[in-house]
Design a protein around this motif. Structure first.
Motif, PDB file in Angstrom:
ATOM      1  N   SER A 292       4.190   9.731   1.673  1.00 54.91           N
ATOM      2  CA  SER A 292       4.576  10.884   0.853  1.00 54.91           C
ATOM      3  C   SER A 292       3.631  12.053   1.073  1.00 54.91           C
ATOM      4  N   GLN A 293       2.339  11.781   1.145  1.00 57.66           N
ATOM      5  CA  GLN A 293       1.376  12.860   1.374  1.00 57.66           C
ATOM      6  C   GLN A 293       1.553  13.473   2.756  1.00 57.66           C
TER       7      GLN A 293
ATOM      8  N   ILE B 138      -5.431  17.502   0.015  1.00 52.15           N
ATOM      9  CA  ILE B 138      -5.042  16.395   0.892  1.00 52.15           C
ATOM     10  C   ILE B 138      -4.837  16.815   2.339  1.00 52.15           C
TER      11      ILE B 138
ATOM     12  N   ALA C 157       1.224   7.026  -6.692  1.00 55.71           N
ATOM     13  CA  ALA C 157       0.086   7.871  -7.061  1.00 55.71           C
ATOM     14  C   ALA C 157       0.353   9.329  -6.710  1.00 55.71           C
ATOM     15  N   PHE C 158       0.962   9.573  -5.548  1.00 55.81           N
ATOM     16  CA  PHE C 158       1.228  10.959  -5.153  1.00 55.81           C
ATOM     17  C   PHE C 158       2.330  11.576  -6.011  1.00 55.81           C
TER      18      PHE C 158
ATOM     19  N   GLN D   8      -3.096  10.585   2.665  1.00 59.35           N
ATOM     20  CA  GLN D   8      -3.007   9.136   2.551  1.00 59.35           C
ATOM     21  C   GLN D   8      -1.592   8.750   2.143  1.00 59.35           C
ATOM     22  N   GLY D   9      -0.931   7.972   2.953  1.00 64.57           N
ATOM     23  CA  GLY D   9       0.400   7.500   2.617  1.00 64.57           C
ATOM     24  C   GLY D   9       1.489   8.411   3.160  1.00 64.57           C
TER      25      GLY D   9
ATOM     26  N   ALA E  58       0.833  -1.209   0.000  1.00 64.40           N
ATOM     27  CA  ALA E  58       0.000   0.000   0.000  1.00 64.40           C
ATOM     28  C   ALA E  58       0.862   1.252   0.000  1.00 64.40           C
ATOM     29  N   ALA E  59       1.957   1.254   0.747  1.00 62.93           N
ATOM     30  CA  ALA E  59       2.843   2.426   0.802  1.00 62.93           C
ATOM     31  C   ALA E  59       3.450   2.724  -0.559  1.00 62.93           C
TER      32      ALA E  59
ATOM     33  N   GLN F 216       0.657   4.135  -2.856  1.00 58.63           N
ATOM     34  CA  GLN F 216       0.321   5.515  -2.501  1.00 58.63           C
ATOM     35  C   GLN F 216       1.427   6.480  -2.892  1.00 58.63           C
TER      36      GLN F 216
END
Length: 231
Positions: free
Chosen positions: A87-88, A79, A61-62, A84-85, A54-55, A58
């Motif tokens: 990086s965000q 955000i 995507a970011f 989410q994640g 998941a990490a 994410q």
């Protein structure tokens, strides 16, 4: 005589449940501890695989959103409430300090760049703690489980020799059950230790790569903000 001994040995149940039931109390405790450690290790392994997957998704995507050309303020507004994640969250920490460093006249409070860097470093440290959580347990199981199993084996063999001395009989029917029960503890120790060591090495490498990506992003983001501060 030998035929009778072999016949007696063939009637003994050597299944794992039977070996566990015949083991001494100390060996049973060792076996239960190793079984629990093995199950807990697999729970950590599965959870970490899911978390790391998941990490990475994410972060990818970011990165696409960050480098899409969209203004950073607009991206932050999207955000800010629920990042989410990792990086965000790192980006949100940097942008939060960036906005707090603005003065009412449009300038910046002195020392804005170091504060932004520290904010992102704190966010990276939190992500590192989350990603590495549980890995120390895998390392502990991998390094100690064989020795715990060996302790159970030594204790079981000692008990087997005591039974031989009490019965004054060294036939296979007397020796085999005690030795088998003792060796089961070593087998369980290896069963717990081998996956723990293998996946500890793999998951540690995966964690380092993810954290390295976070640090690289933080450096790139810090460079972008530094240029705007200098301008």
């Amino acid at each position: 005589m030998e035929t009778e001994t072999l016949a007696m040995a063939s009637e003994i149940d050597f299944s794992m449940l039977a070996l566990f039931a015949r083991a001494t109390f100390a060996v049973k405790i060792v076996m239960l501890l190793l079984i629990a450690s093995s199950f807990w290790s697999w729970a950590i392994i599965i959870q970490k695989i899911i978390n790391y997957r998941a990490a990475r998704a994410q972060a990818d995507a970011f990165d696409q959103a960050f480098w899409s050309g969209e203004p950073l303020d607009e991206l932050y507004d999207q955000i800010e409430a629920n990042p989410q994640g990792g990086s965000q969250r790192i980006f949100a920490a940097g942008m939060t300090e960036w906005r707090r460093s603005h003065r009412q006249d449009g300038g910046f409070i002195a020392g804005a760049a170091p504060r932004i860097d520290r904010s992102m470093d704190v966010a990276i440290a939190k992500e590192t703690e989350f990603l590495n959580g549980g890995l120390s347990f895998l390392a502990t199981v991998g390094s100690t489980a064989p020795f715990v199993g060996l302790f159970g084996t030594v204790w079981g063999i000692m008990h087997a020799f005591e039974q031989i001395a009490l019965q004054q009989n060294t036939s296979l029917a007397v020796v085999a059950p005690g030795i088998a029960e003792a060796l089961l503890a070593t087998a369980l120790g290896l069963l717990a230790a081998i996956p723990a060591v293998v996946f500890y090495n793999k998951l540690s490498a995966d964690s380092d790569r993810i954290i390295g990506g976070y640090e690289a992003f933080a450096d790139e983001f810090s460079t972008i903000l530094s240029r705007q501060l200098d301008a």
